[in-house]
Design a protein around this motif. Structure first.
Motif: not given
Ligand SMILES: [Zn+2]
Ligand SMILES: [Zn+2]
Length: 334
Positions: A87-88, A94-95
């Motif tokens: 869902e990200s 970036g995570y």
């Protein structure tokens, strides 16, 4: 028969005890070199991502290079185990930056230790910056002052965007690192007239040390390094200190008056021998020592890494394991 049952119960108890004490012992630390060197390339400056092996909530020790280092590390497979939730909308780099890095430990405000933190701040997530009071103050007045950069902190010039919470560390006092299972203790270092910091990072019963820039005690006329060794000697004896990240900016032929608050192999070895003197013979055997902050030059000459490593190994009669970091390398120190 009865004797055998008693023996079996004793055996089960022993097994249970060893499991529970094993849980406390932890499984050491994972460290990723986001930036390995002390100059002069802007994409590879001091920054080490650190988290317990069994928990990927991390901090970085300095932040000279962040996104560039995360990209290099990702390309080398250092984050292959990271699962970005479907869902990200974030990519893996970036995570890791916004979700897994829960805070920054900043040793001092020199640009080569904070450039990545400043430049990535618009896309970073809210998190604490942990530093000694003089360092937090320098970050706010030097960079986050609406002249050099917008004020993303919660201190200094208004308006304060409050993305980064500057958290003062009290020397020699353990402070929990929010939203991780680690805590940190800061020790002041002397870096050619600037206050710098060594961080003792602990998780369960494990510990590791990450040094910012520092000159030798004898040249800086302090006892800061010796005081840190006193603080960790018992952990070393108990095999609870898993690694040290420490600088050797130049080779040993660098004159003391041109050190500018940095170490060389000669001085690092002298200091490690002081640690061995405090912790006892054999206590450093096998201890990984990551050599950070090497300064190189744009000359035709051979780069200093090999010379520095050769000098360190030549004086290594204490059995430590010197590690020359490459940007993007990941280690499990246990
Ligand atoms: Zn510095
Ligand atoms: Zn530096």
């Amino acid at each position: 028969m009865k004797g055998r049952r008693v023996a079996l119960v004793a055996l089960l108890n022993a097994a249970f005890l060893s499991i529970s004490s094993g849980a406390m012992a932890g499984d050491g630390f994972d460290v990723v070199a986001l930036g390995a060197l002390g100059g002069i390339e802007d994409g590879n400056l001091s920054a080490y991502l650190i988290h317990p092996h069994d928990d990927d909530r991390a901090v970085t020790c300095d932040a000279g290079t962040l996104v560039n280092g995360l990209r290099v590390a990702d390309a080398k497979g250092a984050f292959d185990a990271v699962k970005v939730p479907p869902e990200s909308d974030l990519g893996r780099v970036g995570y890791v930056l916004t979700k897994q890095i829960k805070g920054y430990l900043i040793s001092h405000a020199h640009l080569d230790h904070v450039a990545g933190l400043v430049i990535s701040s618009p896309d970073d997530s809210n998190k604490p910056i942990y530093a000694l009071p003089s360092v937090g103050e320098a970050l706010v007045t030097t960079y986050f002052n609406w002249q050099a950069w917008p004020n993303f902190t919660d201190r200094g010039k208004e308006p304060r965007l409050k993305k980064f919470t500057i958290t003062d560390l009290e020397p020699a006092k353990a402070t929990p690192l929010a939203d991780t299972k680690m805590k940190v203790t800061a020790f002041p270092l002397s870096h050619g007239g600037v206050e710098s910091t060594a961080f003792l990072i602990e998780s369960d019963d494990d510990a590791m040390l990450c040094f910012g820039d520092t000159g030798p005690d004898a040249v800086e006329k302090t006892t800061h390094m010796r005081d840190i060794w006193s603080a960790v000697a018992d952990r070393l004896k108990q095999r609870r200190l898993k690694a040290i990240v420490i600088e050797s900016s130049y080779a040993s032929d660098r004159p003391d008056k041109l050190l500018f608050g940095h170490l060389t192999p000669k001085w690092l070895l002298a200091s490690l021998h002081e640690l061995a003197g405090q912790a006892g013979a054999g206590s450093l055997n096998g201890l990984p020592i990551v050599i950070s902050h090497i300064k190189y030059a744009l000359t035709r000459e051979q780069q200093p890494q090999k010379k520095i490593l050769d000098e360190l190994e030549a004086g290594n009669d204490i059995g430590v394991r010197f590690v020359m970091p490459e940007q993007g390398a990941r280690w499990h120190f246990r």
